[in-house]
Design an enzyme around this catalytic site. Structure first.
Site, PDB file in Angstrom:
ATOM      1  N   GLY A   1       0.766  -1.045  -0.100  1.00  0.00           N
ATOM      2  CA  GLY A   1       0.127   0.003  -0.062  1.00  0.00           C
ATOM      3  C   GLY A   1       0.802   1.079  -0.102  1.00  0.00           C
TER       4      GLY A   1
ATOM      5  CG  ASP B   1      -6.448  -7.505  -5.941  1.00  0.00           C
ATOM      6  OD1 ASP B   1      -6.735  -7.194  -4.948  1.00  0.00           O
ATOM      7  OD2 ASP B   1      -7.657  -8.058  -6.772  1.00  0.00           O
TER       8      ASP B   1
ATOM      9  CG  ASN C   1       0.745   1.334   4.833  1.00  0.00           C
ATOM     10  OD1 ASN C   1       0.608   2.096   5.720  1.00  0.00           O
ATOM     11  ND2 ASN C   1       0.498   1.787   3.526  1.00  0.00           N
TER      12      ASN C   1
ATOM     13  CB  SER D   1      -6.665   0.970  13.301  1.00  0.00           C
ATOM     14  OG  SER D   1      -7.680   1.730  13.546  1.00  0.00           O
TER      15      SER D   1
ATOM     16  CG  ASN E   1     -14.608   2.753  16.398  1.00  0.00           C
ATOM     17  OD1 ASN E   1     -15.309   3.311  17.251  1.00  0.00           O
ATOM     18  ND2 ASN E   1     -14.443   3.399  14.982  1.00  0.00           N
TER      19      ASN E   1
ATOM     20  CE1 TYR F   1      -9.258  -0.534   8.838  1.00  0.00           C
ATOM     21  CE2 TYR F   1      -9.814   0.608  11.037  1.00  0.00           C
ATOM     22  CZ  TYR F   1      -8.928   0.322  10.078  1.00  0.00           C
ATOM     23  OH  TYR F   1      -7.684   1.225  10.141  1.00  0.00           O
TER      24      TYR F   1
ATOM     25  CB  ILE G   1      -3.705   9.799  10.621  1.00  0.00           C
ATOM     26  CG1 ILE G   1      -3.329   8.991  11.619  1.00  0.00           C
ATOM     27  CG2 ILE G   1      -2.657  10.363   9.929  1.00  0.00           C
ATOM     28  CD1 ILE G   1      -2.583   9.587  12.782  1.00  0.00           C
TER      29      ILE G   1
ATOM     30  CB  VAL H   1       0.436  -2.831  20.058  1.00  0.00           C
ATOM     31  CG1 VAL H   1      -0.266  -1.708  19.029  1.00  0.00           C
ATOM     32  CG2 VAL H   1       0.150  -4.238  19.661  1.00  0.00           C
TER      33      VAL H   1
END
Length: 243
Positions: free
Chosen positions: A12, A53, A80, A140, A146, A152, A185, A234
């Site tokens: 990425g 991909d 990333n 993240s 979340n 995610y 960010i 982390v």
């Protein structure tokens, strides 16, 4: 770890954060391989691009084999690339609601399966060539959970677990495994994804009362590369925000 003249691989590398990571690595005098679907804007004799991909495991395997055949000795892997997905577990406004399983599969494939496969192939090559290395997984703050981000959040929580597993498995070979978990960010994608009112709400929840900068991520990457005793942990870069 001394990075000068070593080879880094960034997945990425064509996005906002990826672009800055690549530039940081170049400034540290590393040669950089980028794997992405989109060709990067950066032009440098020290950057090599391979189109891939990351949802496709066969394509990942083929791409890595090509990289190894070209005699690149990867010392630093930065997983990333990531796909952000927003979807509630239940939509109360829709009768007979079914979750979007394609979105779930795409998110898990890019955020979890791809790093697993790429890290396995790269680590095997490092061990074969008997040189030290480091795997950096970009997680993240959502890994803590979340609302509205089942796919995610679970993918990033899984990535942090893999980070700890790999630290134990690969440490004896001189290969470290770490994760960096950014908060919100200030990027183009963040501002496109969130309305101004939501951004204000988020800033008010952050103790520092502002979004993070991309350079906060790149500086963190430099830190974990250079600190050769940082392993299996982390590093949160979120301004003190917690869900």
């Amino acid at each position: 770890m001394q990075i000068m003249n070593r080879v880094s691989l960034v997945t990425g590398g064509s996005g906002d954060i990826g672009f800055s990571i690549v530039n940081e690595l170049i400034s540290m005098r590393s040669k950089v391989i980028i794997i992405d679907k989109i060709e990067p804007k950066i032009r440098s004799k020290d950057v090599y691009f391979f189109k891939c991909d990351l949802k496709n495991s066969k394509e990942i395997f083929k791409t890595l084999k090509t990289i190894f055949k070209e005699r690149f000795d990867i010392s630093i892997l930065i997983n990333n690339a990531g796909l952000i997905s927003n979807s509630l577990l239940v939509n109360y406004m829709e009768k007979d609601f079914l979750p979007n399983l394609k979105e779930w599969d795409d998110t898990l494939n890019i955020n979890l399966k791809a790093p697993f496969l790429i890290s396995s192939l790269v680590a095997q090559d490092m061990i074969k060539k008997r040189h030290e290395g480091v795997i950096i997984n970009i997680s993240s703050i959502a890994a803590k959970g979340n609302a509205g981000q089942s796919a995610y959040s679970s993918s990033k929580a899984g990535l942090e677990s893999l980070t700890k597993v790999w630290a134990q498995e690969l440490g004896p070979f001189g290969i470290r495994s770490v994760a960096i978990a950014p908060g919100y960010i200030d990027t183009n994608s963040t501002r496109k994804a969130l309305k101004d009112e939501k951004l204000i709400e988020i800033k008010n929840k952050i103790p520092l009362k502002r979004l993070g900068k991309i350079e906060n991520i790149t500086k963190s990457i430099k830190f974990v590369i250079e600190n050769d005793y940082f392993n299996g942990s982390v590093l949160s870069v979120d301004g003190g925000l917690s869900f």
